[in-house]
Design an enzyme around this catalytic site. Structure first.
Site, PDB file in Angstrom:
ATOM      1  N   CYS A  73      14.909   8.921   5.506  1.00 56.18           N
ATOM      2  CA  CYS A  73      14.844   8.470   6.900  1.00 56.18           C
ATOM      3  C   CYS A  73      16.225   8.465   7.554  1.00 56.18           C
ATOM      4  O   CYS A  73      16.346   8.716   8.742  1.00 56.18           O
ATOM      5  CB  CYS A  73      14.232   7.083   6.970  1.00 56.18           C
ATOM      6  N   GLU A  86      12.375  14.762  14.283  1.00 57.21           N
ATOM      7  CA  GLU A  86      12.588  14.491  12.863  1.00 57.21           C
ATOM      8  C   GLU A  86      11.805  15.511  12.027  1.00 57.21           C
ATOM      9  O   GLU A  86      10.613  15.733  12.276  1.00 57.21           O
ATOM     10  CB  GLU A  86      12.119  13.074  12.508  1.00 57.21           C
ATOM     11  N   GLU A 131      10.154  -0.104  10.082  1.00 55.59           N
ATOM     12  CA  GLU A 131      11.270   0.739   9.611  1.00 55.59           C
ATOM     13  C   GLU A 131      10.824   2.180   9.829  1.00 55.59           C
ATOM     14  O   GLU A 131       9.995   2.687   9.076  1.00 55.59           O
ATOM     15  CB  GLU A 131      11.533   0.520   8.108  1.00 55.59           C
ATOM     16  N   LYS A 167       0.845  -1.192   0.000  1.00 51.68           N
ATOM     17  CA  LYS A 167       0.000   0.000   0.000  1.00 51.68           C
ATOM     18  C   LYS A 167       0.878   1.239   0.000  1.00 51.68           C
ATOM     19  O   LYS A 167       1.327   1.690   1.055  1.00 51.68           O
ATOM     20  CB  LYS A 167      -0.913   0.032   1.229  1.00 51.68           C
ATOM     21  N   GLY A 205       7.490   4.015   8.027  1.00 51.78           N
ATOM     22  CA  GLY A 205       6.831   5.303   8.233  1.00 51.78           C
ATOM     23  C   GLY A 205       7.235   5.907   9.564  1.00 51.78           C
ATOM     24  O   GLY A 205       8.314   5.626  10.095  1.00 51.78           O
ATOM     25  N   SER A 206       6.341   6.722  10.109  1.00 51.35           N
ATOM     26  CA  SER A 206       6.678   7.483  11.314  1.00 51.35           C
ATOM     27  C   SER A 206       6.346   6.690  12.585  1.00 51.35           C
ATOM     28  O   SER A 206       5.510   5.777  12.573  1.00 51.35           O
ATOM     29  CB  SER A 206       5.881   8.790  11.325  1.00 51.35           C
TER      30      SER A 206
HETATM   31  P1  NAD Z   1       3.339   7.867   7.930  1.00 47.87           P
HETATM   32  O1  NAD Z   1       3.654   7.157   9.171  1.00 47.87           O
HETATM   33  O2  NAD Z   1       2.390   9.005   7.964  1.00 47.87           O
HETATM   34  O3  NAD Z   1       2.734   6.857   6.823  1.00 47.87           O
HETATM   35  C1  NAD Z   1       3.378   5.672   6.440  1.00 47.87           C
HETATM   36  C2  NAD Z   1       2.345   4.702   5.852  1.00 47.87           C
HETATM   37  O4  NAD Z   1       1.355   4.380   6.835  1.00 47.87           O
HETATM   38  C3  NAD Z   1       1.575   5.261   4.671  1.00 47.87           C
HETATM   39  O5  NAD Z   1       1.337   4.216   3.756  1.00 47.87           O
HETATM   40  C4  NAD Z   1       0.280   5.745   5.308  1.00 47.87           C
HETATM   41  O6  NAD Z   1      -0.788   5.826   4.392  1.00 47.87           O
HETATM   42  C5  NAD Z   1       0.042   4.672   6.344  1.00 47.87           C
HETATM   43  N1  NAD Z   1      -0.783   5.095   7.480  1.00 47.87           N
HETATM   44  C6  NAD Z   1      -0.958   6.337   7.987  1.00 47.87           C
HETATM   45  N2  NAD Z   1      -1.759   6.291   9.092  1.00 47.87           N
HETATM   46  C7  NAD Z   1      -2.094   4.996   9.269  1.00 47.87           C
HETATM   47  C8  NAD Z   1      -2.882   4.298  10.240  1.00 47.87           C
HETATM   48  N3  NAD Z   1      -3.493   4.940  11.244  1.00 47.87           N
HETATM   49  N4  NAD Z   1      -2.988   2.953  10.129  1.00 47.87           N
HETATM   50  C9  NAD Z   1      -2.369   2.282   9.132  1.00 47.87           C
HETATM   51  N5  NAD Z   1      -1.617   2.901   8.182  1.00 47.87           N
HETATM   52  C10 NAD Z   1      -1.481   4.231   8.246  1.00 47.87           C
HETATM   53  O7  NAD Z   1       4.736   8.312   7.315  1.00 47.87           O
HETATM   54  P2  NAD Z   1       5.012   9.244   6.082  1.00 47.87           P
HETATM   55  O8  NAD Z   1       4.750  10.661   6.430  1.00 47.87           O
HETATM   56  O9  NAD Z   1       4.319   8.671   4.908  1.00 47.87           O
HETATM   57  O10 NAD Z   1       6.596   9.019   5.903  1.00 47.87           O
HETATM   58  C11 NAD Z   1       7.554   9.692   6.647  1.00 47.87           C
HETATM   59  C12 NAD Z   1       8.105   8.819   7.749  1.00 47.87           C
HETATM   60  O11 NAD Z   1       8.590   7.575   7.227  1.00 47.87           O
HETATM   61  C13 NAD Z   1       9.316   9.451   8.430  1.00 47.87           C
HETATM   62  O12 NAD Z   1       9.216   9.275   9.816  1.00 47.87           O
HETATM   63  C14 NAD Z   1      10.498   8.657   7.859  1.00 47.87           C
HETATM   64  O13 NAD Z   1      11.655   8.667   8.645  1.00 47.87           O
HETATM   65  C15 NAD Z   1       9.897   7.298   7.747  1.00 47.87           C
HETATM   66  N6  NAD Z   1      10.670   6.463   6.812  1.00 47.87           N
HETATM   67  C16 NAD Z   1      11.426   5.435   7.317  1.00 47.87           C
HETATM   68  C17 NAD Z   1      12.199   4.665   6.453  1.00 47.87           C
HETATM   69  C18 NAD Z   1      13.053   3.535   6.960  1.00 47.87           C
HETATM   70  O14 NAD Z   1      13.453   2.684   6.160  1.00 47.87           O
HETATM   71  N7  NAD Z   1      13.369   3.473   8.238  1.00 47.87           N
HETATM   72  C19 NAD Z   1      12.184   4.932   5.079  1.00 47.87           C
HETATM   73  C20 NAD Z   1      11.404   5.987   4.604  1.00 47.87           C
HETATM   74  C21 NAD Z   1      10.643   6.747   5.480  1.00 47.87           C
END
Ligand code: NAD
Length: 486
Positions: free
Chosen positions: A290, A390, A256, A182, A234-235
């Site tokens: 990230c 961050e 991650e 997704k 994600g975050s």
């Molecule tokens: P996010 O946490 O907002 O979203 C990540 C994913 O989760 C998206 O697909 C989003 O649609 C989904 N999502 C959002 N809310 C949700 C919920 N309540 N339930 C289930 N899924 C949900 O993150 P973002 O803003 O898209 O990305 C930025 C973050 O990702 C930063 O913190 C960054 O450091 C991190 N990141 C980490 C890595 C790694 O490999 N460690 C790589 C890239 C990005």
């Protein structure tokens, strides 16, 4: 400078890949805007619970067939897919440029890396095997089998979905799992295009399903009893919600997450390289990485001179059209993230931030896009919130350290532990400090890449589990023990 519009005929034809390529559906349409000028790219149908259910059905239906495909056939199919990724490299770069404003002439490594992820993991498809366990005192034969989990649900962010696709799907497939990925509606196109290429390569329908969506689809995946393992990138805040949702079925989750990684710059560093890596942290992918070394800790004996050189470089970075070969820095990927970064910069200003460069958006010809100047902040005592949280944008905070112990203590003084960087030409310093840094990845002397064969992941609040190498494959296998009385 006028912005050259992305080539929309290059975009994937599919809105979803649920078994096969599909058009329409979803709970609503999202207006995807090209981040360099906010013009409409295309309407993107957003997945809801219905698409999640359908994707789970498709992935479950494909599971027995894929799991039982002879390993050498799996390997051949994955290699064919990697070959198609390379053959379609130019188009993939156009797709990435359109989805998140990535700079076209900087995207070759995305194509190379993704193809390499499938080639590398294809090599494991026919080498996954168990072990024989020595038994005593009674006569018995004991062995292990490494089996797929089943259906893997993969949730990825928008900064580099094209890489997340290979990082998760390639090892999961090699292990005999089927997948649902997704991406977000902010950057849906590269995963859809890769899903189309996978079908063209002959990978059976249902092995890779792609459903762009946001919270609704994410929540439905998190709680779905038909998903056997979740992998989330994600975050931290979203990770907490995912863990709570996954608790319903006790679904295992790989994480991650984000970081606030430190770069320790010692007086014996390669000066130009160290200056460049600090500034490029804010510039590359507009800081939306990230592993960004967004805290530069510089030895106090060189601090003033180092800061001045970074400042001079940051103020001269060519920013602009992602399709121009003279551009070094492009836009933020979407409006919400742009607004989030701008509000963090405003807050830093209200706290009295000393901006060495940037701290503001780009006006003039770039005003309609989501461009923010590379921002360096002099924050000797790390007092500002922006130096601790961050940003996921083009911001680096600089601060001095006294000696090695002080530097290491400051580097580790964070809830995160994704990466840490060392700039020093003294091999003893490098090894000593690497051992003391509390981070999953230590990168030394300008290193920025993540080799396919190496493990990548975070300590502390930066994650659970690893992608990459054999460590990444193990994330998608579970071990069964067989014990036979003799
Ligand atoms: P996010 O946490 O907002 O979203 C990540 C994913 O989760 C998206 O697909 C989003 O649609 C989904 N999502 C959002 N809310 C949700 C919920 N309540 N339930 C289930 N899924 C949900 O993150 P973002 O803003 O898209 O990305 C930025 C973050 O990702 C930063 O913190 C960054 O450091 C991190 N990141 C980490 C890595 C790694 O490999 N460690 C790589 C890239 C990005």
């Amino acid at each position: 400078m006028s912005i050259v519009a992305p080539k929309l005929d290059m975009l994937p034809k599919s809105d979803f890949i649920i078994g096969k390529s599909l058009n329409g559906g979803g709970i609503r349409d999202y207006d995807h805007l090209y981040p360099a000028d906010a013009s409409l790219t295309r309407k993107v149908p957003v997945a809801g619970k219905e698409e999640v259910d359908a994707a789970v059905r498709a992935a479950r239906a494909a599971l027995p067939g894929w799991r039982n495909t002879p390993p050498n056939e799996k390997r051949k199919l994955m290699l064919r897919f990697a070959q198609l990724i390379r053959e379609n490299g130019e188009r993939l770069k156009r797709v990435v440029n359109a989805e998140n404003g990535g700079i076209y002439h900087q995207l070759d490594w995305f194509v190379e890396w993704d193809a390499d992820l499938f080639e590398y993991n294809a090599g494991y498809a026919d080498k996954i095997c168990g072990e024989v366990v020595p038994i005593w005192p009674q006569q018995a034969f004991d062995y292990t089998i490494d089996e797929p989990f089943g259906v893997i649900g993969i949730l990825v962010p928008w900064n580099g979905p094209v890489i997340s696709f290979g990082q998760m799907i390639a090892p999961a497939m090699a292990g005999g799992n089927t997948c649902i990925i997704k991406p977000t509606e902010f950057a849906p196109f590269s995963c859809l295009f890769l899903g189309e290429l996978a079908l063209e390569a002959g990978i059976p329908e249902g092995v890779i399903n792609v459903i762009p969506g946001n919270v609704e689809a994410g929540e439905a995946m998190t709680k779905h009893p038909g998903i056997d393992k979740l992998h989330f990138t994600g975050s931290g805040n979203t990770a907490r919600k995912i863990l709570a949702g996954a608790a319903e079925n006790l679904t295992p989750v790989g994480l991650e997450l984000g970081g606030k990684s430190a770069r320790l710059v010692f007086p014996d560093c390669d000066w130009e390289q160290a200056v460049q890596t600090v500034v490029m942290t804010a510039v590359a992918n507009a800081g939306q990485a990230c592993i960004a070394g967004s805290r530069a800790l510089v030895h106090e004996s060189i601090y003033d001179r180092f800061v001045a050189d970074c400042q001079a470089m940051a103020n001269n970075i060519p920013i602009g059209d992602p399709n121009s070969t003279s551009t070094v820095m492009g836009p933020i990927a979407h409006r919400l993230q742009y607004d989030r970064i701008m509000s963090m910069l405003d807050h830093a200003r209200s706290e009295g931030a000393d901006f060495l460069s940037g701290g503001e958006s780009c006006g003039g010809d770039l005003e309609s896009g989501y461009f923010i100047k590379p921002t360096l902040i002099n924050d000797p005592e790390a007092k500002l919130e922006i130096s601790r949280e961050e940003v996921f944008g083009p911001v680096v905070s600089l601060m001095p350290f006294k000696d090695e112990d002080d530097g290491v203590a400051k580097a580790n003084d964070t809830v995160f532990g994704l990466a840490a960087y060392i700039e020093s030409t003294n091999i003893k310093t490098v090894h000593r400090v690497a051992a003391k840094l509390d981070a999953g990845n230590v990168l030394v002397n300008g290193a920025g890449g993540l080799p396919t064969a190496a493990p990548f992941g975070g300590h502390k609040q930066s994650g659970v589990g690893r992608v990459g190498g054999i460590w990444g494959i193990r994330e998608f296998l579970r071990t069964k023990n067989v014990h036979i009385a003799m």
